[in-house]
Design a protein around this motif. Sequence first.
Motif, PDB file in Angstrom:
ATOM      1  N   LYS A 151      55.081  50.436  20.871  1.00 59.49           N
ATOM      2  CA  LYS A 151      56.259  51.193  20.416  1.00 59.49           C
ATOM      3  C   LYS A 151      57.368  51.157  21.465  1.00 59.49           C
ATOM      4  N   LYS A 152      58.539  51.616  21.021  1.00 56.96           N
ATOM      5  CA  LYS A 152      59.655  51.800  21.969  1.00 56.96           C
ATOM      6  C   LYS A 152      59.475  53.169  22.613  1.00 56.96           C
ATOM      7  N   ILE A 153      59.367  53.193  23.945  1.00 57.14           N
ATOM      8  CA  ILE A 153      59.068  54.468  24.619  1.00 57.14           C
ATOM      9  C   ILE A 153      60.115  54.735  25.704  1.00 57.14           C
ATOM     10  N   ALA A 154      60.688  55.922  25.686  1.00 56.77           N
ATOM     11  CA  ALA A 154      61.684  56.275  26.708  1.00 56.77           C
ATOM     12  C   ALA A 154      60.999  56.302  28.074  1.00 56.77           C
ATOM     13  N   CYS A 155      61.612  55.648  29.077  1.00 55.01           N
ATOM     14  CA  CYS A 155      61.003  55.638  30.418  1.00 55.01           C
ATOM     15  C   CYS A 155      62.078  55.333  31.462  1.00 55.01           C
ATOM     16  N   LEU A 156      61.677  55.338  32.727  1.00 56.86           N
ATOM     17  CA  LEU A 156      62.633  55.074  33.804  1.00 56.86           C
ATOM     18  C   LEU A 156      62.861  53.580  33.975  1.00 56.86           C
ATOM     19  N   ASN A 157      64.100  53.203  34.243  1.00 51.97           N
ATOM     20  CA  ASN A 157      64.357  51.792  34.566  1.00 51.97           C
ATOM     21  C   ASN A 157      64.228  51.602  36.083  1.00 51.97           C
ATOM     22  N   ALA A 158      64.558  50.402  36.564  1.00 51.98           N
ATOM     23  CA  ALA A 158      64.359  50.089  37.981  1.00 51.98           C
ATOM     24  C   ALA A 158      65.208  50.989  38.879  1.00 51.98           C
TER      25      ALA A 158
END
Length: 411
Positions: free
Chosen positions: A335-342
């Motif tokens: 799924k598409k999951i909200a998370c932190l980018n680099a």
Amino acid sequence: METMEKIQEQLRANGQEQLLQWYGDLTEEQKQHLMEDIAKIDYSVIREAMKPAGAPAGVISQAPVMTRPMILKNQEEYRTKGLAALKRGEVAAVLLAGGQGSRLGFDHPKGCLNVGLTRELYLFQILLANLQDTVNLTGTYMHMYIMTSELNYQETVDFFEEHAYFGYPQSYIHFFVQDMAPSLDHEGRILLERKDHISMTPNGNGGWFSSLRRQGLLEQIKQNGIQWLNVFSVDNVLQRIGDPVFLGAVLSEQALAGAKVIAKVNPEEKVGAICLRDGRPSVVEYSELTEEMRNERDASGAYKYYYGVTLNYLFNVEATEQRAMHRMPVHRANKKIACLNAQGETMLPAEPNGYKLETFIFDILEFFDKVTAFEVEREKEFAPIKNRTGADSLDTARELLRKNRPEWGEL
Ligand code: UTP
């Protein structure tokens, strides 16, 4: 609380050190938050979910199905039996509304979706109208238990309040909250949603019974003399709730569970099909079926795995309670999951970037010796809204609603 060294060691042993990547940026309070999240992780669930997907577990074979002609022959007998139980108040509804509806991309509880074009006609409102149909038939109010997640509980409750429970008596509507599970990237590493917070998502619809029980509602159900729970999804506008013929069929077969099924449009349709697994009732997912199995026919020439589950089940309360100690398998859903980018900022990716960990309601079926697979007419009972456009979308659901609810006029 464990010491920092111990926690680091545990994270290292489980390949999850990335969770401390931003630790140095956190305030004391935020550090505390993160540690509380980490303390709750069950690593065995993650290991189970990340096991390589292989051939279907167990030996799959064809399940008996009560088809339309069989039902029509005994319809009146089933209806009478079912109605009697409904009139005695032995049936309650369980609405599964804890999902995130990510395919639909609607940023509110899915039940708050307005299906109307010229007026307000919300999914929750439609389900309440369908429930009211049964009440009109039996003269007995049915209790409805609504499963939400931590993420959509308040918005769901407020929505019902704002709309005065769509005219249904408030004392018959009960809300409960399901559990959450950490989400993972494609390598099995737990995702962070904020620097101090693990990305947690609802843990699938398989936990409905344990959540109901943990929140003390099972006691209430039993005290109210409820013997059957009709469990169903939030997004099917033609959902029939407390269908007397379905209940009567299950009672007549002396089964303790039942599943409404539809004939697939063709063997390629992507729905889970009712089957036997090692001789026990089960559902085989579309992805589990090989091309050969999809096209396999029985002696009468009928496809063997042709009846898809519609997510409308009946469960006997006592029998489900006896089976609830079994551990449900954990699945991973891409799924598409909200998370932190680099850069450490929260983002929602355009494409699936990881796995949500979920248990599935149909996995409980195999704990029952017998499950009545009850065929319903697709055109009359199956109009789920999963996608924005195309198949199983608002457009297809509206079309079927117009056909089945002419009395509602223009939508
Ligand atoms: P779906 O499998 O369609 O999942 O749920 P979903 O989360 O609603 O939608 P997608 O897959 O992200 O697009 C089937 C039913 O199970 C409920 C849903 O609310 C729906 O009624 N469900 C699903 C839960 O109650 N909890 C969950 O954790 C997942």
